[in-house]
Design a protein around this motif. Structure first.
Motif: not given
Length: 129
Positions: A29-31, A63-72, A40-43, A47-51
């Motif tokens: 799980f990513l998040c 970055v035009a758009a992004y979406a951070i999902m639970s495993n991708h 729970n990996f919401d923290h 990290w991903v946004v900062d990176n």
């Protein structure tokens, strides 16, 4: 589908926008809540946004758009070719060294220890690559 080298996928004459996806493997799980471990990996989301923000500042990417999902995650990136082509040799070196170890000759150049045409030409060749 077989993976392909970026050189065969990227054509800035066709488009400067690219949709990139990266997935976790083996039920990782990513998040969010991992139903298998109960953790729970919401923290990690921040990290991903900062990176993403850091890397877009190092490279000539918007970055035009992004979406951070639970495993991708998904990124829509714009390659800013004009910005990259406007960088000086010193700026390219500084950006590269934010992520990677330098080349021994480039390290000498950064310390002001390259003063002959032959070694300076080699530094320029390394930076162009």
């Amino acid at each position: 589908m077989m993976t392909r080298a970026r050189g065969s996928l990227i054509d800035l004459n066709a488009t400067t926008y690219y949709h990139c996806v990266s997935r976790c493997v083996r039920r990782a799980f990513l998040c969010g809540d991992d139903v298998y471990s109960g953790k729970n990996f919401d923290h990690r989301r921040q990290w991903v946004v900062d990176n993403i923000n850091f890397l877009s500042g190092v490279f000539a990417l918007d970055v035009a758009a992004y979406a951070i999902m639970s495993n991708h995650y998904h990124l829509v990136l714009r390659v800013n070719k004009d910005e990259a082509l406007a960088w000086s040799i010193d700026e390219v070196i500084e950006r590269w060294c934010k992520l990677y170890k330098g080349h021994p000759l480039v390290d000498l150049y950064r310390r002001g220890m390259v003063d002959d045409r032959i070694r300076l030409a080699k530094v320029e060749e390394i930076v162009n690559v």
